[in-house]
Design an enzyme around this catalytic site. Structure first.
Site, PDB file in Angstrom:
ATOM      1  N   GLU A 255       0.705  -1.267  -0.099  1.00  0.00           N
ATOM      2  CA  GLU A 255       0.036   0.015  -0.094  1.00  0.00           C
ATOM      3  C   GLU A 255       0.877   1.174   0.073  1.00  0.00           C
ATOM      4  O   GLU A 255       1.752   1.619   0.652  1.00  0.00           O
ATOM      5  CB  GLU A 255      -0.990  -0.158   1.175  1.00  0.00           C
TER       6      GLU A 255
ATOM      7  N   GLY B 184      13.941  20.161   7.185  1.00  0.00           N
ATOM      8  CA  GLY B 184      13.126  20.237   8.179  1.00  0.00           C
ATOM      9  C   GLY B 184      13.678  19.743   9.405  1.00  0.00           C
ATOM     10  O   GLY B 184      14.913  19.510   9.486  1.00  0.00           O
TER      11      GLY B 184
ATOM     12  N   LYS C 119       3.344  14.746  10.740  1.00  0.00           N
ATOM     13  CA  LYS C 119       3.135  15.637   9.852  1.00  0.00           C
ATOM     14  C   LYS C 119       1.746  16.178   9.673  1.00  0.00           C
ATOM     15  O   LYS C 119       0.840  15.592  10.531  1.00  0.00           O
ATOM     16  CB  LYS C 119       3.313  14.676   8.419  1.00  0.00           C
TER      17      LYS C 119
ATOM     18  N   GLU D 250      -0.485   9.054   4.952  1.00  0.00           N
ATOM     19  CA  GLU D 250      -1.296   9.490   6.047  1.00  0.00           C
ATOM     20  C   GLU D 250      -1.510  10.886   5.807  1.00  0.00           C
ATOM     21  O   GLU D 250      -0.717  11.639   5.368  1.00  0.00           O
ATOM     22  CB  GLU D 250      -0.789   9.279   7.445  1.00  0.00           C
TER      23      GLU D 250
ATOM     24  N   CYS E 150       6.267   4.754   9.237  1.00  0.00           N
ATOM     25  CA  CYS E 150       6.782   3.964   8.020  1.00  0.00           C
ATOM     26  C   CYS E 150       8.270   4.354   7.776  1.00  0.00           C
ATOM     27  O   CYS E 150       8.873   3.301   7.648  1.00  0.00           O
ATOM     28  CB  CYS E 150       5.818   4.344   6.803  1.00  0.00           C
TER      29      CYS E 150
ATOM     30  N   PHE F 196       9.479  16.109  -1.984  1.00  0.00           N
ATOM     31  CA  PHE F 196      10.411  15.664  -0.998  1.00  0.00           C
ATOM     32  C   PHE F 196      11.698  16.455  -0.871  1.00  0.00           C
ATOM     33  O   PHE F 196      12.834  15.621  -0.641  1.00  0.00           O
ATOM     34  CB  PHE F 196      10.670  14.184  -1.263  1.00  0.00           C
TER      35      PHE F 196
HETATM   36  N1  LIG Z   1       0.378   4.201   8.149  1.00  0.00           N
HETATM   37  C1  LIG Z   1       0.829   4.463   6.919  1.00  0.00           C
HETATM   38  O1  LIG Z   1       0.499   5.466   6.409  1.00  0.00           O
HETATM   39  C2  LIG Z   1       1.145   3.105   5.954  1.00  0.00           C
HETATM   40  C3  LIG Z   1       1.352   3.175   4.655  1.00  0.00           C
HETATM   41  C4  LIG Z   1       1.527   2.176   3.844  1.00  0.00           C
HETATM   42  C5  LIG Z   1       1.754   0.931   4.268  1.00  0.00           C
HETATM   43  N2  LIG Z   1       1.613   0.702   5.770  1.00  0.00           N
HETATM   44  C6  LIG Z   1       1.984  -0.694   6.262  1.00  0.00           C
HETATM   45  O2  LIG Z   1       0.622  -1.099   6.600  1.00  0.00           O
HETATM   46  C7  LIG Z   1       0.746  -1.861   7.667  1.00  0.00           C
HETATM   47  C8  LIG Z   1      -0.256  -1.485   8.795  1.00  0.00           C
HETATM   48  O3  LIG Z   1       0.058  -0.146   9.080  1.00  0.00           O
HETATM   49  P1  LIG Z   1      -0.939   0.912   9.791  1.00  0.00           P
HETATM   50  O4  LIG Z   1      -0.193   2.163   9.969  1.00  0.00           O
HETATM   51  O5  LIG Z   1      -2.264   0.709   9.508  1.00  0.00           O
HETATM   52  O6  LIG Z   1      -0.593   0.058  11.358  1.00  0.00           O
HETATM   53  P2  LIG Z   1      -1.630   0.127  12.763  1.00  0.00           P
HETATM   54  O7  LIG Z   1      -0.803   0.066  13.983  1.00  0.00           O
HETATM   55  O8  LIG Z   1      -2.229   1.571  12.549  1.00  0.00           O
HETATM   56  O9  LIG Z   1      -2.843  -0.873  12.582  1.00  0.00           O
HETATM   57  C9  LIG Z   1      -2.478  -2.230  12.357  1.00  0.00           C
HETATM   58  C10 LIG Z   1      -3.729  -3.103  13.297  1.00  0.00           C
HETATM   59  O10 LIG Z   1      -3.576  -4.416  13.136  1.00  0.00           O
HETATM   60  C11 LIG Z   1      -4.153  -4.994  14.214  1.00  0.00           C
HETATM   61  N3  LIG Z   1      -3.723  -6.263  14.309  1.00  0.00           N
HETATM   62  C12 LIG Z   1      -2.734  -6.793  14.723  1.00  0.00           C
HETATM   63  N4  LIG Z   1      -2.605  -8.299  14.736  1.00  0.00           N
HETATM   64  C13 LIG Z   1      -3.589  -8.491  14.194  1.00  0.00           C
HETATM   65  C14 LIG Z   1      -4.228  -9.719  13.896  1.00  0.00           C
HETATM   66  N5  LIG Z   1      -3.696 -10.960  14.045  1.00  0.00           N
HETATM   67  N6  LIG Z   1      -5.609  -9.909  13.373  1.00  0.00           N
HETATM   68  C15 LIG Z   1      -6.404  -8.621  13.085  1.00  0.00           C
HETATM   69  N7  LIG Z   1      -5.625  -7.623  13.537  1.00  0.00           N
HETATM   70  C16 LIG Z   1      -4.583  -7.222  14.021  1.00  0.00           C
HETATM   71  C17 LIG Z   1      -3.815  -4.070  15.301  1.00  0.00           C
HETATM   72  O11 LIG Z   1      -4.588  -4.176  16.523  1.00  0.00           O
HETATM   73  C18 LIG Z   1      -3.815  -2.581  14.624  1.00  0.00           C
HETATM   74  O12 LIG Z   1      -5.211  -2.120  14.848  1.00  0.00           O
HETATM   75  C19 LIG Z   1       2.405  -1.753   8.016  1.00  0.00           C
HETATM   76  O13 LIG Z   1       3.063  -2.791   7.623  1.00  0.00           O
HETATM   77  C20 LIG Z   1       2.668  -0.604   7.679  1.00  0.00           C
HETATM   78  O14 LIG Z   1       4.115  -0.505   7.657  1.00  0.00           O
HETATM   79  C21 LIG Z   1       1.461   1.872   6.398  1.00  0.00           C
END
Ligand SMILES: NC(=O)c1ccc[n+]([C@@H]2O[C@H](COP(=O)([O-])OP(=O)(O)OC[C@H]3O[C@@H](n4cnc5c(N)ncnc54)[C@H](O)[C@@H]3O)[C@@H](O)[C@H]2O)c1
Length: 436
Positions: A150, A255, A323, A154, A262, A251
């Site tokens: 993905e 700053g 951010k 954010e 991430c 980018f």
């Molecule tokens: N936050 C971003 O902007 C972003 C962008 C691209 C990719 N990612 C990637 O996506 C992934 C998720 O990131 P996020 O920011 O959404 O994380 P987050 O911590 O906000 O959410 C993860 C969720 O998964 C849940 N979880 C954990 N184990 C579980 C299980 N076994 N079954 C069901 N739910 C479970 C947690 O309780 C939590 O609510 C990461 O690998 C991250 O690197 C994040």
């Protein structure tokens, strides 16, 4: 949708928005209860309305029931967290737990989609885990594992998901590819955005993207520090190089360093994989180290101006989120700056349009940090204004009022938001990143 965090909740909601029937699973009961009650656990522009609309329409539901989640979808998206483990690698326990949970329960063909950011080789591990669970119960059920990293940002996550630059699919199974092509068709009506590749390349693409962006930021930050030493203006340099189409504008903003959930962890995890495979990335080592140092760049400037001992000093902090347009404070530069100021005896009065509840959760009743209802209330009586997050509402303040409100007329701008001459015209001393 397994995991209802920033990625899972946004992806699940956007998939429901185009007509899919989505069930979002999380192990965090508090989060699911809140969503069921109509609340939204994160701040993300446009998300709340979209959730409510789709819940209302019956296309989006939330659960902690794993049986129901596995039974629900022919597509099982894994969007759980992959935080860093002790040695900098990605902690895969949640991904593997999700995979095992699917393998233990599935009764018909499934496409398992790795949406979390995961090290190269994870799809193989997910496949092995599911196969082991199936064979343990003597079941022979076909399934495919696909990598679909993905790229949403954010603060603009809904917009990014609805209008992606590209959709990366790593797969070697035609049936699974067809199924993802169908899922993503509504998000690419004006042109093809689907890039289908082998699984390992897809997994590496996500890290490569974040590593490149982090590299641009650290490069500009180091250059800005050099500009400080040389008496050059990094904002002129930025324009001078950004106008080159080979370089581009994105980018290149100096700053107080990158934060968030991430870049810091992905830079470390990529480096970890690279070292494991005997190809350490020297550039990424430097990118991470430069960023760690940059988070304290403003504090260095404060200490140079006011001395090491900041006891009795109070600072107004504008911005806590890593951010704008998010309440996320994971690895936020504000946290390093707050810790460094407090360690030197200072008090902090913070203002952020949305992240103050998150800060209250993190800092509890710490006496050294208090919160202001408005940006100007934070400034009142402070020994300096410290700008950390580039929220729109900080971009054009009334410097005369700030000058009157501050006890010591200092502005430390960690995002180069202001024109130095304009700030100085109001009788304020101005310190930015890489500007004379
Ligand atoms: N936050 C971003 O902007 C972003 C962008 C691209 C990719 N990612 C990637 O996506 C992934 C998720 O990131 P996020 O920011 O959404 O994380 P987050 O911590 O906000 O959410 C993860 C969720 O998964 C849940 N979880 C954990 N184990 C579980 C299980 N076994 N079954 C069901 N739910 C479970 C947690 O309780 C939590 O609510 C990461 O690998 C991250 O690197 C994040």
């Amino acid at each position: 949708m397994i995991g209802t965090g920033y990625v899972g909740l946004v992806s699940g909601t956007c998939l429901a928005e185009v007509g899919n029937d989505v069930l979002c699973l999380d192990v965090d009961t508090r989060k699911i209860d809140m969503l069921k009650a109509g609340g939204v656990p994160i701040h993300e522009p446009g998300l709340q309305d979209m959730i409510h609309r789709n819940v209302e329409a019956g296309r989006l539901r939330f659960t902690t029931d794993v049986d129901a989640a596995v039974a629900h979808g022919s597509l099982q998206f894994i969007a759980v967290g992959t935080p860093p483990d002790e040695d900098g690698g990605a902690d895969m326990q949640h991904v593997m737990a999700a995979a095992a949970a699917i393998g233990r329960r599935m009764t018909d063909y499934k496409v398992i989609v790795d949406k979390s950011t995961v090290p190269v080789g994870t799809a193989d591990r997910v496949r092995e885990t599911i196969a082991a669970e199936l064979s343990a119960r003597g079941a022979k059920i076909p399934f495919a594992v696909v990598s679909n990293p993905e790229f949403l940002k954010e603060g603009a996550a809904v917009e990014d998901f609805m209008r992606p630059d590209r959709i990366v699919i790593g797969a070697d199974d035609d049936r699974a590819i067809a199924s993802l092509r169908a899922v993503y068709a509504p998000f690419q009506r004006n042109r093809e955005r689907l890039l289908v590749m082998d699984v390992r390349s897809a997994e590496l693409t996500k890290y490569a993207a974040n590593a490149m962006l982090a590299t641009r930021i650290s490069f500009m930050n180091e250059l800005a520090n050099l500009a400080d030493a040389l008496g050059a203006d990094i904002e002129c340099v930025r324009q001078g190089i950004g106008s080159d189409p080979r370089i581009g504008w994105h980018f290149l903003y100096p700053g107080v360093g990158y934060g968030g959930s991430c870049f810091p962890k992905d830079v470390k995890a990529l480096q970890h994989t690279a070292t494991q495979f005997g190809r350490p990335l020297r550039i990424m080592e430097a990118v991470g180290a430069a960023n760690d140092a940059q988070k304290l760049r403003l504090v260095e400037k404060i200490v140079t101006r006011l001395g090491e001992n900041l006891a009795g000093r109070a600072f107004a902090l504008w911005g806590l989120a890593f951010k704008p347009n998010t309440d996320d404070m994971r690895e936020a530069p504000s946290r390093e700056i707050i810790a460094a100021l407090i360690a030197r005896g200072a008090r902090v009065v913070a203002y952020d349009p949305v992240a103050m509840p998150e800060a209250r959760r993190l800092y509890g009743d710490a006496a050294s940090i208090t919160y202001a209802a408005t940006p100007m209330e934070a400034v009142s009586g402070a020994d300096g204004l410290v700008v950390i997050t580039e929220w729109q509402e900080f971009r054009s303040p009334d410097f005369d009022s700030i000058g009157r409100a501050l006890r010591t007329p200092l502005v430390f701008d960690g995002r180069n938001l202001y024109e130095p001459a304009q700030v100085r015209a109001a009788g304020l001393e101005y310190f930015a990143i890489g500007r004379p």
